[in-house]
Design an enzyme around this catalytic site. Sequence first.
Site, PDB file in Angstrom:
ATOM      1  N   ALA A 237       0.819  -1.212   0.000  1.00 12.43           N
ATOM      2  CA  ALA A 237       0.000   0.000   0.000  1.00 12.43           C
ATOM      3  C   ALA A 237       0.853   1.262   0.000  1.00 12.43           C
ATOM      4  O   ALA A 237       2.090   1.222   0.079  1.00 12.43           O
ATOM      5  CB  ALA A 237      -0.944  -0.019   1.200  1.00 12.43           C
ATOM      6  N   HIS A 238       0.168   2.395  -0.070  1.00 11.43           N
ATOM      7  CA  HIS A 238       0.838   3.693  -0.192  1.00 11.43           C
ATOM      8  C   HIS A 238       1.685   4.005   1.035  1.00 11.43           C
ATOM      9  O   HIS A 238       1.304   3.748   2.167  1.00 11.43           O
ATOM     10  CB  HIS A 238      -0.185   4.809  -0.426  1.00 11.43           C
ATOM     11  N   GLY A 239       2.875   4.532   0.768  1.00 10.34           N
ATOM     12  CA  GLY A 239       3.751   4.978   1.832  1.00 10.34           C
ATOM     13  C   GLY A 239       4.498   3.887   2.561  1.00 10.34           C
ATOM     14  O   GLY A 239       5.158   4.147   3.562  1.00 10.34           O
TER      15      GLY A 239
END
Length: 351
Positions: A237-239
């Site tokens: 996922a993001h980050g």
Amino acid sequence: MKLTDIAERLQCGLEGDGDIEIRRVAGIEHAQAGDLTFVANPKYQSQLVSTRASAVILGHAVPSAGTPCAVLRSDHPYLAFAQAVGLLTAAAPPARGIDRTSSIAPDATLGADVSIGPFVTIGAGASIGARTIIYPNVVIGPVASLGDDCVVHSQVSIRERVRIGHRVILQNGAVVGSDGFGFVKQPDGTHLKIPQRADVVIEDDVEIGANTTIDRPAVGETRIRAGGKIGKLVQIAHGVGVGRRALLAAQVGIAGSTVVDDDVVFAGQVGVGGHLHIGKGVVATGKAGIPSSLEAGEFVSGNPAMASRDWLRSSLIFRQLPALKKRVAELEQRIAELEEKLAECRPPSDL
């Protein structure tokens, strides 16, 4: 290839006839004449005496008495096997050059000796390193960059501004730089999409499995550090930050903003919560659910994840729960019966 040449290339000691011609590598159960096999797991040692292989790779501690074929000695037999597969099954690379059906932006930069297959799209300002191979139907977005000696298989999508290092392999259908899952609830109950415009960085010597997705964040970056190996159908996922040499098996999922340190191993279907810190060298067994941060070196199993030794003990108890439930019910019944008898023996309260 002659066995003596293989021994030299693999830096193995040779016991037996070096002039034997070896055609392929095979498992010990299926090996035939002309095959090179290996034994790295002690449970297969008993099959040495009956193998039909022409040669076998063994560790130095494994006795070869009774083995009916030549032997290659290695400190790391499984590693030597992997190298032998590369020697004997090397696939011919596609021709260098650019297929006429590809669509490449005029300002894209292509390194020397690249191979660009049919129906590839490369966006404005993108750059492709020397000797990189891009198979058919790949899409590379604007200002994305790939280093030297990368291999990008069919149906891969590399979104805008993604930065990929040298010697990276992307298997079929991988998506790098897709929008992270970010929404904020509005007063009317609807969900406003948070623009996902920040960076995705894949460092050198990373391999990304088929149909794996790596999301970009709204701010900061998503980064896979050098040497990481990611299996099929993985969601990052993001980050998220994934450390050096991490191994993520199939169907692993890592939620947003989690940091995974170097040398972490997640077996298949491990799920990791968001905003966590997973310490260096953590190992999580298959289907583990990780809801909280883990210290370096922890070995965990289960859902919620706990020390594997504790999980094994808990699993043993779990299997005994039906019998324990029955036993507790029997004991409760006996206690009730004893209480009734005791009540009958008590003198009346008015005496």
